[in-house]
Design a protein around this motif. Structure first.
Motif, short mmCIF file in Angstrom:
data_model
loop_
_atom_site.label_atom_id
_atom_site.label_comp_id
_atom_site.label_asym_id
_atom_site.label_seq_id
_atom_site.Cartn_x
_atom_site.Cartn_y
_atom_site.Cartn_z
N SER A 133 18.43 85.39 71.70
CA SER A 133 18.49 85.92 70.33
C SER A 133 19.55 87.02 70.22
CB SER A 133 17.13 86.44 69.89
OG SER A 133 16.69 87.48 70.74
N CYS A 134 19.69 87.85 71.26
CA CYS A 134 20.72 88.90 71.26
C CYS A 134 22.11 88.30 71.35
CB CYS A 134 20.51 89.88 72.41
SG CYS A 134 19.10 90.96 72.18
N ARG A 135 22.27 87.25 72.18
CA ARG A 135 23.57 86.60 72.30
C ARG A 135 23.99 85.99 70.96
NH1 ARG A 135 25.97 85.78 76.77
NH2 ARG A 135 24.09 85.66 78.03
N THR A 136 23.05 85.35 70.29
CA THR A 136 23.32 84.76 68.98
C THR A 136 23.71 85.85 67.98
OG1 THR A 136 21.72 83.01 69.43
CG2 THR A 136 22.32 83.35 67.13
N LEU A 137 23.00 86.95 68.02
CA LEU A 137 23.29 88.07 67.12
C LEU A 137 24.67 88.65 67.37
CD1 LEU A 137 22.02 89.83 64.94
CD2 LEU A 137 21.09 91.25 66.74
N LEU A 138 25.03 88.83 68.64
CA LEU A 138 26.37 89.33 68.96
C LEU A 138 27.44 88.33 68.53
CD1 LEU A 138 25.94 91.00 72.46
CD2 LEU A 138 26.44 92.11 70.29
N ALA A 139 27.18 87.04 68.72
CA ALA A 139 28.15 86.02 68.30
C ALA A 139 28.38 86.12 66.79
CB ALA A 139 27.65 84.63 68.68
N ARG A 140 27.31 86.28 66.03
CA ARG A 140 27.44 86.39 64.58
C ARG A 140 28.21 87.65 64.19
NH1 ARG A 140 22.13 86.39 61.06
NH2 ARG A 140 21.79 84.58 62.38
N LEU A 141 27.90 88.75 64.86
CA LEU A 141 28.59 90.01 64.59
C LEU A 141 30.10 89.88 64.87
CD1 LEU A 141 27.04 93.34 65.11
CD2 LEU A 141 29.29 93.11 66.07
N ILE A 142 30.44 89.21 65.96
CA ILE A 142 31.84 89.02 66.34
C ILE A 142 32.54 88.11 65.33
CG2 ILE A 142 33.33 87.95 68.09
CD1 ILE A 142 31.26 89.11 70.17
N ILE A 143 31.88 87.04 64.91
CA ILE A 143 32.48 86.13 63.92
C ILE A 143 32.71 86.87 62.60
CG2 ILE A 143 31.97 84.12 62.46
CD1 ILE A 143 30.59 82.91 64.99
N GLU A 144 31.75 87.70 62.18
CA GLU A 144 31.92 88.48 60.95
C GLU A 144 33.08 89.45 61.07
OE1 GLU A 144 28.09 90.29 60.30
OE2 GLU A 144 27.18 88.39 59.68
N ALA A 145 33.23 90.09 62.23
CA ALA A 145 34.34 91.02 62.45
C ALA A 145 35.67 90.27 62.43
CB ALA A 145 34.17 91.76 63.77
N GLN A 146 35.72 89.06 63.02
CA GLN A 146 36.92 88.24 62.98
C GLN A 146 37.29 87.92 61.53
OE1 GLN A 146 35.33 85.10 65.61
NE2 GLN A 146 37.37 85.12 66.56
N ALA A 147 36.29 87.56 60.74
CA ALA A 147 36.54 87.21 59.33
C ALA A 147 37.09 88.41 58.57
CB ALA A 147 35.25 86.70 58.69
N ARG A 148 36.53 89.60 58.83
CA ARG A 148 37.04 90.80 58.17
C ARG A 148 38.48 91.09 58.58
NH1 ARG A 148 31.87 92.67 59.25
NH2 ARG A 148 32.58 93.85 61.07
N GLU A 149 38.79 90.88 59.87
CA GLU A 149 40.17 91.08 60.35
C GLU A 149 41.12 90.14 59.64
OE1 GLU A 149 40.53 90.68 64.62
OE2 GLU A 149 39.10 92.30 64.99
N ARG A 150 40.72 88.88 59.51
CA ARG A 150 41.58 87.89 58.83
C ARG A 150 41.78 88.27 57.37
NH1 ARG A 150 38.29 83.62 60.97
NH2 ARG A 150 38.86 83.42 63.13
N GLN A 151 40.69 88.68 56.70
CA GLN A 151 40.80 89.11 55.30
C GLN A 151 41.75 90.28 55.16
OE1 GLN A 151 39.72 86.48 53.53
NE2 GLN A 151 38.89 87.93 52.08
#
Length: 187
Positions: free
Chosen positions: A164-182
């Motif tokens: 569950s923590c790994r999934t949460l970190l993956a989601r957090l990283i994907i959201e950060a990537q999306a913000r960087e792209r934006q």
């Protein structure tokens, strides 16, 4: 750690980080560190996100046959998230003296420390992501310790991390990537 660097996408992210050196017996007795005195709400957002991840496929199934019910459930989920975030915001202790930019992946992280840590040292890690009202307690093992100016660059690999923590970190990283792209698109 080098293998993790190739295996996982890494981001630089601001967090409040605290750690304590622990024994193998401490790690063997629990999958979550108990060495930190945290409020009951500290892990609330991570627990809610874990439940969210477990139920996501069910919402998709429901949406196939009953779209209105799925929409209703998604709105209820937003309400619960809002309540959880409000409770977590009021109780998360953000000590700005421990705030730093870490390099984070699903497999581990690197951070700056005032003291050298021996390779193989086991740590209890407390991470607070203030922008998400998210707190995590994890175990890790020191993989790298290099002098950096007057401090040390420490690289750690997460140890016995719940999925569950790994999934949460993956989601957090994907959201950060999306913000960087934006930011790049609008910058």
């Amino acid at each position: 750690m080098d293998q993790d660097r190739r295996q996982f996408y890494r981001i630089d992210h601001p967090v409040v980080l605290d750690y304590k050196i622990v024994s193998e017996a401490d790690v063997a007795s629990s999958s979550k560190p108990y060495q930190f005195n945290v409020s009951p709400y500290f892990l609330l957002q991570s627990q809610l996100s874990g439940i969210d991840a477990e139920c996501q496929h069910l919402v998709y199934k429901i949406a196939e046959s009953t779209p209105h019910l799925a929409t209703y459930l998604q709105h209820l989920n937003k309400k619960i998230d809002l309540i959880g975030r409000t409770l977590a915001d009021s109780q998360l202790e953000v000590d700005s003296t421990h705030m730093q930019i870490i390099n984070l992946s699903e497999g581990g992280l690197s951070f700056t420390a005032e003291e050298a840590l021996e390779l193989g040292t086991l740590l209890a890690i407390k991470l607070v992501f203030p922008e998400n009202s998210l707190g995590l307690l994890l175990y890790a093992e020191v993989q790298r310790c290099e002098p950096k100016e007057q401090n040390f660059d420490i690289g750690i690999a997460f140890h016995k991390m719940p999925e569950s923590c790994r999934t949460l970190l993956a989601r957090l990283i994907i959201e950060a990537q999306a913000r960087e792209r934006q930011a790049q698109l609008h910058g």
